[in-house]
Design a protein around this motif. Structure first.
Motif, PDB file in Angstrom:
ATOM      1  N   LEU A  75      -2.955 -14.858 -38.051  1.00  0.00           N
ATOM      2  CA  LEU A  75      -3.017 -15.869 -36.567  1.00  0.00           C
ATOM      3  C   LEU A  75      -2.813 -17.333 -36.920  1.00  0.00           C
ATOM      4  CD1 LEU A  75      -2.595 -15.795 -33.768  1.00  0.00           C
ATOM      5  CD2 LEU A  75      -4.949 -15.544 -33.309  1.00  0.00           C
ATOM      6  N   PRO A  76      -3.754 -17.956 -37.618  1.00  0.00           N
ATOM      7  CA  PRO A  76      -3.850 -19.567 -37.925  1.00  0.00           C
ATOM      8  C   PRO A  76      -2.632 -19.752 -38.505  1.00  0.00           C
ATOM      9  CG  PRO A  76      -5.892 -18.637 -38.641  1.00  0.00           C
ATOM     10  CD  PRO A  76      -4.907 -17.333 -38.187  1.00  0.00           C
ATOM     11  N   LEU A 109       0.351 -19.500 -36.069  1.00  0.00           N
ATOM     12  CA  LEU A 109       0.070 -20.721 -35.050  1.00  0.00           C
ATOM     13  C   LEU A 109       0.957 -21.788 -35.675  1.00  0.00           C
ATOM     14  CD1 LEU A 109      -3.431 -20.095 -33.381  1.00  0.00           C
ATOM     15  CD2 LEU A 109      -1.155 -20.137 -32.230  1.00  0.00           C
ATOM     16  N   THR A 124      -7.471 -29.736 -33.477  1.00  0.00           N
ATOM     17  CA  THR A 124      -7.096 -28.166 -33.614  1.00  0.00           C
ATOM     18  C   THR A 124      -6.406 -27.921 -35.036  1.00  0.00           C
ATOM     19  OG1 THR A 124      -6.758 -28.405 -31.259  1.00  0.00           O
ATOM     20  CG2 THR A 124      -5.712 -26.539 -32.509  1.00  0.00           C
ATOM     21  N   PHE A 152     -17.473 -15.851 -35.780  1.00  0.00           N
ATOM     22  CA  PHE A 152     -18.342 -15.613 -34.826  1.00  0.00           C
ATOM     23  C   PHE A 152     -19.366 -14.499 -34.758  1.00  0.00           C
ATOM     24  CE2 PHE A 152     -14.940 -18.371 -32.894  1.00  0.00           C
ATOM     25  CZ  PHE A 152     -15.638 -19.452 -32.668  1.00  0.00           C
ATOM     26  N   ARG A 200      -8.981 -27.316 -37.765  1.00  0.00           N
ATOM     27  CA  ARG A 200      -9.444 -25.952 -37.543  1.00  0.00           C
ATOM     28  C   ARG A 200      -8.625 -24.802 -38.063  1.00  0.00           C
ATOM     29  NH1 ARG A 200     -11.099 -27.578 -31.916  1.00  0.00           N
ATOM     30  NH2 ARG A 200      -9.476 -26.115 -30.986  1.00  0.00           N
ATOM     31  N   ARG A 201      -7.366 -25.332 -37.797  1.00  0.00           N
ATOM     32  CA  ARG A 201      -6.244 -24.245 -38.117  1.00  0.00           C
ATOM     33  C   ARG A 201      -6.266 -24.309 -39.827  1.00  0.00           C
ATOM     34  NH1 ARG A 201      -0.462 -25.647 -36.123  1.00  0.00           N
ATOM     35  NH2 ARG A 201      -1.200 -25.017 -34.059  1.00  0.00           N
ATOM     36  N   LEU A 242     -15.338 -27.656 -33.482  1.00  0.00           N
ATOM     37  CA  LEU A 242     -15.380 -26.770 -32.035  1.00  0.00           C
ATOM     38  C   LEU A 242     -16.129 -27.913 -31.089  1.00  0.00           C
ATOM     39  CD1 LEU A 242     -16.130 -23.417 -33.403  1.00  0.00           C
ATOM     40  CD2 LEU A 242     -14.163 -24.097 -32.125  1.00  0.00           C
ATOM     41  N   ASP A 279      -7.749 -34.205 -29.746  1.00  0.00           N
ATOM     42  CA  ASP A 279      -7.866 -32.832 -29.880  1.00  0.00           C
ATOM     43  C   ASP A 279      -6.889 -32.230 -30.552  1.00  0.00           C
ATOM     44  OD1 ASP A 279      -9.032 -30.326 -28.208  1.00  0.00           O
ATOM     45  OD2 ASP A 279      -6.662 -30.150 -27.958  1.00  0.00           O
ATOM     46  N   VAL A 308      -8.205 -11.113 -31.394  1.00  0.00           N
ATOM     47  CA  VAL A 308      -7.282 -11.093 -30.296  1.00  0.00           C
ATOM     48  C   VAL A 308      -7.071  -9.466 -29.847  1.00  0.00           C
ATOM     49  CG1 VAL A 308      -5.293 -11.892 -29.069  1.00  0.00           C
ATOM     50  CG2 VAL A 308      -6.576 -13.397 -30.609  1.00  0.00           C
ATOM     51  N   LEU A 311      -8.586 -17.996 -29.430  1.00  0.00           N
ATOM     52  CA  LEU A 311      -7.132 -18.694 -30.064  1.00  0.00           C
ATOM     53  C   LEU A 311      -7.374 -20.211 -30.232  1.00  0.00           C
ATOM     54  CD1 LEU A 311      -5.019 -16.802 -27.809  1.00  0.00           C
ATOM     55  CD2 LEU A 311      -5.122 -16.699 -30.307  1.00  0.00           C
ATOM     56  N   ARG A 312      -8.069 -20.963 -29.373  1.00  0.00           N
ATOM     57  CA  ARG A 312      -8.146 -22.282 -29.650  1.00  0.00           C
ATOM     58  C   ARG A 312      -9.131 -22.600 -30.737  1.00  0.00           C
ATOM     59  NH1 ARG A 312      -6.869 -26.558 -28.682  1.00  0.00           N
ATOM     60  NH2 ARG A 312      -8.203 -27.462 -27.094  1.00  0.00           N
ATOM     61  N   ALA A 313     -10.119 -21.751 -31.180  1.00  0.00           N
ATOM     62  CA  ALA A 313     -11.088 -21.818 -32.149  1.00  0.00           C
ATOM     63  C   ALA A 313     -10.301 -21.924 -33.511  1.00  0.00           C
ATOM     64  CB  ALA A 313     -12.105 -21.200 -32.165  1.00  0.00           C
ATOM     65  N   VAL A 314      -9.503 -20.927 -33.604  1.00  0.00           N
ATOM     66  CA  VAL A 314      -8.724 -20.602 -34.818  1.00  0.00           C
ATOM     67  C   VAL A 314      -7.390 -21.594 -34.959  1.00  0.00           C
ATOM     68  CG1 VAL A 314      -9.718 -18.295 -35.019  1.00  0.00           C
ATOM     69  CG2 VAL A 314      -7.504 -18.678 -34.146  1.00  0.00           C
ATOM     70  N   GLY A 315      -7.326 -22.212 -33.962  1.00  0.00           N
ATOM     71  CA  GLY A 315      -6.339 -23.375 -34.473  1.00  0.00           C
ATOM     72  C   GLY A 315      -4.930 -23.439 -33.223  1.00  0.00           C
ATOM     73  N   MET A 316      -4.991 -22.853 -32.210  1.00  0.00           N
ATOM     74  CA  MET A 316      -3.953 -22.788 -31.191  1.00  0.00           C
ATOM     75  C   MET A 316      -4.216 -24.299 -30.476  1.00  0.00           C
ATOM     76  SD  MET A 316      -3.192 -20.296 -28.199  1.00  0.00           S
ATOM     77  CE  MET A 316      -1.395 -19.287 -28.533  1.00  0.00           C
ATOM     78  N   THR A 317      -2.993 -25.046 -30.488  1.00  0.00           N
ATOM     79  CA  THR A 317      -3.118 -26.317 -29.813  1.00  0.00           C
ATOM     80  C   THR A 317      -2.955 -25.961 -28.135  1.00  0.00           C
ATOM     81  OG1 THR A 317      -0.807 -26.631 -29.737  1.00  0.00           O
ATOM     82  CG2 THR A 317      -2.057 -27.408 -31.630  1.00  0.00           C
TER      83      THR A 317
END
Ligand SMILES: Nc1ncnc2c1ncn2[C@@H]1O[C@H](COP(=O)(O)OP(=O)(O)OP(=O)(O)O)[C@@H](O)[C@H]1O
Ligand SMILES: [Mg+2]
Lengths: 846, 258
Positions: B126-127, B130, B98, B109, B101-102, B74, B94, B115, A753-759
């Motif tokens: 999801l991105p 978010l 983030t 991977f 990345r989003r 990352l 950070d 998820v 989740l963090r990798a795809v952009g969750m803060t």
């Protein structure tokens, strides 16, 4: 094997510490209950011993079969002269003792009274060590002198040699010189105040000329105690006895002891509830730990570990945890005892000071209980662990869930008898209220377990439903929170259960309290028609019936009725009856006459409808009544009443009759009405000129009386809820635990989740809302269960005590909010931990 | 940052006029310290042009994953600088990282890309969810259809095969129209037929949509789908090959191994 156990513990140290906390809390409460009760007992034992240490024998009136008084019966002091003549007697001194008679008056002109504990007036019992009192300063009182305990002297700012103004039961206040400061025994007075005079002065001021209630005796050194007692006994009349000093100490200790036992048992009851809650947490933690290690266990199985070995491994872990937790909890009990002391002291009662005691019994019980609870909770998970198949090592995915059908059946098997017991307690034909409540208690425990098992069936959908608004409000983070809360229903259910039990009990108490208050409201409206109430507030002590006569003599009052509790032999059974001024009919107190007339004459008696039914009595029948002075009479049943909320006994007689046959003419409650149109405040002022001579008395009008009782009931609720908060604390750690374990379990997912952009903030939000959903689920279950339990208890408790069921809706809302807040706080550390995870480490987490 | 290679940087090459999707400038990554110090990247400088499909190869432990992770925000470099669309990643905190990345980066991977509680479509969006951004439904549908999962949008990841799950991961990486997509052995766990499907799709994305993709692989056939292959050894770029074929890649690996 042992190496594996050790690794299992060190590898999961963080999670096990959390498990430890829940065991420790429960165990510490048990330990604290013992410690507090034992410490109290030891303090009181010491006080009793100190007080009578120097006494060889005590002479006193034989306790009659029926006795309405609160103090020893008094007898003529001529006995004292006789005893002093005996050759075996070295020293003898008469004593006289009374509750709430004389008071010191402070600079502000107000009497000085402690909050709660009573005020004693007593004669000085002779030189040390014969006297129960120890002089800390000054000398024993003589003539127009008084000795006070140190607490009272400090409060009033009195010093030895000062003139202290003292309020007396009869006549104007007088001045006494402060001769000394005393202590009761060596151990303090437990908050009570003492005023000590020499014997003649005591007799004069409490209007007890020529009588005493006890004689302390010291024998000549060479005389054996047995001979001393025998020779005294020889010369005593029939109704006076002599007992040894040790007997007196024993009696004192027993009477304190039985009070402390009750107190200690109540505390233990709460401790058991807390332990019960802990059980769910411990079970849940072990279940999660075993689940998370399924792969590892499968690997062990595939390389040849037997199921039994795995089971023993998990159980050994629980034994080690149980042992550590028990030891920590044992000492934690000292802290709990200290906290409990504070909690009770906050209610205005002072607790006697003394060292805290850990008896060997406490150590044995606490260690056993801690071990038992932990191992028993780990049993199911251990069995499940032993069933892990070697294949599980290669299979991905979590533990196999037991089938829902099994849960349904098992939950039903526990829930049904639970509900049946509840119903039995509520509607069954059981006479004893204690048995009814007992049935409800056991029923409640079973219902909790049953609901906990069954709640796994609906925890998923319910959590999803509860989460829907969160999702709408918080978007995808809310969505994730919702999904995570509902993805493992068993875990959600077990976590929520702990909170459910705590809140159910608190809600139940809330319902009981609200119902009690509602009942009392109805009661005041219907039964208590008086304009003023006069009574002793702190202890509910009786006071002189002179108050009734004096109030009656006031021109401002219309009707004045006093009520006394009198012990008699009724048809040869010791029975307490209410003696009431029945000439006022039902105008001051309405006790619900259903048949006959309320104006009971001196030859009559009224009976409660249920008592009449039990004995097959009707109007016109007679019962035989014997009073404490031996007078026997037949009384005719002149009325039957149905409301024993104010008249707390099943029988009621005319107070004029009993007044002639009791040693002390006292009442414990007076109701006053004013003529139509009288200004109540003015009437009250007049009444206060009378009660001013009795500083222990409180005068209240109808609404003050109501507030007073409400205040007392609420105080009771606060203390009970305070004890139950322990359950919430345990439940809180349960949520922390589950959340921490869940976060750990989902490390990879979190990394993704963090990798795809969750803060970080979004992640914390998701974890927090997940906890809130779980805890609100638990709170709602708890409030629901609490309503059921409260209602059950209200129905089971006789109508004479609680008749109306009331629901404190406002409180219920607050409880659910508190549940949510508990979730938020519980999620704090797990959420922070999750947010701090390194993204790459998390993703590569195995 | 503090340490950087003494070789002069060459940001202005002949391709300066073309847009760069991402760039590494003397990237250094050191793991651990003292005795256990590992130099995973020893001053890697490389440009990734927009619309280019790059493969990165090299022996195990040569620093491929490390480079990808640091480029994708990352992980952080120990020295040098990584840029995404001109933004220097070391300057970001950070939260900003983030958001990069989003919005600017897609990542695939080798496994565990999805998820488990979300369905396929939700995983793809999801991105954007978010970010609270408005979702371009038509585009999302198109991407999902292109990876051949239009009929599975309501399914959960555990109801999909490994290859299908990787396709969802690719779809998610492309759905935000990022500046650049990184894949660390995205087809490493798949059979050759399934990986061919996915690689075809990635190639189409580059050719027709101008997507920039960088992918790590050990397989010469996989590498041959790309426009350019970078060979990494011991934390440094040792060779570059344009328009690779399986055979030419295979030969290069053999030569490098000697
Ligand atoms: N978190 C870490 N801590 C310490 N050293 C690391 C860490 N991650 C990678 N390394 C080391 O850095 C070097 C480069 O690792 P990297 O994962 O980038 O290699 P790779 O080229 O991706 O290899 P592979 O083809 O096996 O995936 C290796 O020597 C590795 O041991
Ligand atoms: Mg790698």
């Amino acid at each position: 094997m042992l190496k594996l156990v050790r690794r299992g513990i060190t590898a999961n140290l963080g999670r096990l510490v959390l498990t430890l906390i829940s065991v420790v809390l429960g165990v510490a409460f048990v330990s604290g209950s013992f410690v507090l009760a034992d410490s109290l007992r030891s303090v009181f034992n010491q006080i009793s011993e100190d007080a009578f240490a120097g006494v060889d024998a005590q002479v006193r009136a034989v306790e009659p079969e029926i006795n309405s008084g609160e103090t020893l019966l008094r007898f003529d002091q001529s006995v004292l002269e006789g005893i002093r003549q005996l050759p075996e007697v070295e020293y003898a001194e008469g004593g006289l003792f009374a509750f709430e008679q004389t008071y010191s008056i402070g600079d502000d002109g107000e009497v000085i009274r402690p909050q709660g504990p009573p005020v004693f007036t007593s004669s000085w019992g002779g030189p040390s060590p014969v006297s129960s009192f120890t002089l800390l300063e000054g000398t024993a009182p003589q003539g127009q002198q008084v000795a006070l305990d140190s607490g009272q002297a400090t409060t009033g700012g009195f010093e030895v040699g000062d003139l202290v103004t003292i309020s007396l039961p009869i006549g104007e206040p007088e001045q006494f010189e402060l001769s000394g400061i005393i202590d009761f025994g060596q151990g303090g007075t437990g908050g009570a105040y003492f005023l000590l005079y020499d014997l003649p002065t005591t007799q004069r001021i409490i209007d007890a000329a020529g009588v005493i209630d006890s004689i302390v005796v010291n024998g000549v050194d060479s005389v054996a105690e047995r001979d001393l007692l025998a020779s005294i006994d020889n010369m005593l009349p029939e109704d006076i006895e002599v007992v040894s000093g040790d007997t007196v100490i024993g009696e004192q200790q027993d009477s304190f002891g039985s009070f402390i036992d009750i107190f200690g048992n109540i505390l233990l009851g709460f401790a058991v509830v807390v332990l019960f809650v802990s059980t769910f947490i411990i079970y849940n933690t072990f279940a999660i730990l075993v689940g998370q290690r399924t792969r590892q266990l499968g690997l062990l199985r595939s390389i040849g570990a037997s199921g039994t070995q795995i089971r023993i491994m998990v159980l050994l872990e629980s034994v080690i945890i149980g042992l550590i937790a028990s030891v920590v909890g044992l000492f934690g009990g000292l802290g709990v005892a200290w906290l409990l002391k504070k909690l009770f002291s906050s209610g205005g009662n002072s607790f006697p000071e003394g060292p805290l005691q850990i008896l060997p019994r406490t150590i044995v019980v606490v260690v056993f209980v801690g071990l038992f609870v932990t191992v028993a909770s780990a049993l199911l998970p251990a069995i499940r662990a032993s069933r892990v198949s070697p294949l599980e090592a290669v299979r991905d995915g979590g533990q196999k869930e037991r089938s829902m059908r099994f849960r349904l059946i098992a939950g039903g098997v526990v829930l049904l008898p639970g509900l049946l017991l509840l119903a039995l307690g509520m509607f069954g034909s059981i006479d004893s209220t204690a048995s009814r409540l007992g049935a409800i208690g056991i029923g409640a425990a079973l219902t909790f377990i049953g609901v906990s098992m069954l709640s796994a069936l609906f925890a998923g959908p319910v959590a999803a439903t509860l989460g829907t608004p969160v999702q709408l409000f918080k978007g995808v983070t809310g969505r994730l929170a919702r999904d995570n809360a509902s993805r493992n229903p068993q875990r959600t259910a077990a976590t929520a259960t702990a909170l459910m039990i705590g809140l159910a009990l608190i809600t139940g108490v809330g319902v009981l309290t609200a119902s009690l208050l509602a009942t009392f409201d109805d009661l005041l409206e219907d039964a208590l028609t008086a304009d003023l109430f006069v009574y002793e507030e702190n202890q509910g002590l009786s006071f002189s019936a002179v108050v009734v006569d004096q109030l009656r003599a006031l021109p401002e009052t219309d009707l004045v009725a006093g009520s006394a509790d009198v012990e008699v032999l009724l048809n040869d059974e010791v029975t307490n009856v209410v003696a009431f001024d029945t000439d006022t009919g039902t105008d001051v107190v309405n006790y619900g006459i259903v048949e006959g007339s309320a104006n009971i004459t001196e030859g009559g008696i009224a009976v409660l409808d249920t008592a009449a039914g039990d004995r097959g009595l009707a109007l016109g029948d007679t019962v035989s009544v014997q009073f404490e002075d031996g007078f026997v009479t037949d009384l005719e049943i002149q009325a039957i009443y149905d409301d024993n909320t104010v008249v707390e006994r099943s029988w009621l007689i005319n107070r004029r009759l009993s007044a002639q046959h009791v040693q002390l003419d006292q009442v414990d409650f007076v109701g006053v009405t004013f003529p139509e149109g009288t200004d109540v405040p003015a009437g009250r002022l007049a009444a206060e000129t009378v009660t001013g001579n009795f500083p222990q008395l409180t005068v209240q009008d109808n609404s003050e009386f109501q507030e007073e009782v409400q205040g007392q009931v609420s105080q009771l609720q606060i203390v009970t809820t305070g004890l139950l908060v322990m359950c919430l604390i345990v439940a809180f750690f349960g949520i922390v635990n589950t959340m921490a374990l869940s976060v750990l379990e989902r490390t990879r997912e979190i990394g993704l989740l963090r990798a795809v952009g969750m803060t970080r903030r979004q992640l914390r939000t998701a974890v927090r809302w997940e906890a809130v959903i779980v805890s609100v689920f638990g709170s709602l279950l708890g409030v629901g269960m609490g309503l059921l339990l409260g209602w059950a208890a209200v129905v089971a408790i006789p109508d004479s005590f609680i008749s109306t069921t009331a629901v404190p809706w406002g409180q219920l809302v607050i409880y659910v909010v508190i549940g949510a807040v508990i979730g938020v706080i519980a999620a704090y550390f797990p959420a922070r931990r999750a947010a701090r995870l390194n993204v790459l480490d998390a993703i590569s987490h195995a | 940052m503090s340490s950087s290679s003494d070789a002069p940087s060459t940001p202005t090459s002949s391709t300066a006029t073309e847009t760069l999707a991402a760039r590494a400038d003397h990237a250094v990554k050191i793991y651990g310290s003292g005795d256990t110090e590992v130099h995973a990247l020893r001053g890697v400088s490389v440009d990734f042009k927009a619309g280019e499909f790059t493969a990165i190869m090299g022996p195990s432990g040569s620093g491929k994953s490390t480079l990808m992770h640091c480029m994708a925000g990352l992980d952080r470099l120990s020295g040098g600088e990584a840029y995404i669309g001109g933004v220097a990643l070391s300057t970001l905190n950070d939260k900003q990282l983030t958001l990069i990345r989003r919005e600017k980066v897609g990542f695939i991977f080798q496994s565990f890309n999805l998820v488990p509680t979300l369905n396929i479509r939700e995983n793809v969006t999801l991105p954007m969810d978010l970010g609270g951004n408005k979702i371009d439904d038509a585009w999302v549908d198109e991407v999902i259809t292109t990876v051949g999962l239009a009929d599975r949008v309501k399914h959960r990841p555990n109801e999909l095969s490994g290859g299908q799950q990787q396709r969802v991961a690719v779809a998610r990486a492309l759905a935000t129209r990022p500046d650049i997509v990184f894949g660390d052995e995205p087809t490493g766990n798949l059979d050759s037929k399934t990986s061919a499907e996915i690689l075809d799709f990635m190639r189409t994305a580059v050719k027709e949509l101008g997507q920039t993709i960088v992918m790590v692989t050990h397989d010469p056939v996989t590498a041959s789908y790309s426009d350019r292959v970078l060979f990494l050894a011991d934390g440094q770029i040792v060779q570059e090959m344009i328009d690779p074929t399986p055979d030419s890649v295979y030969d290069t690996i053999r030569n490098l191994g000697d």
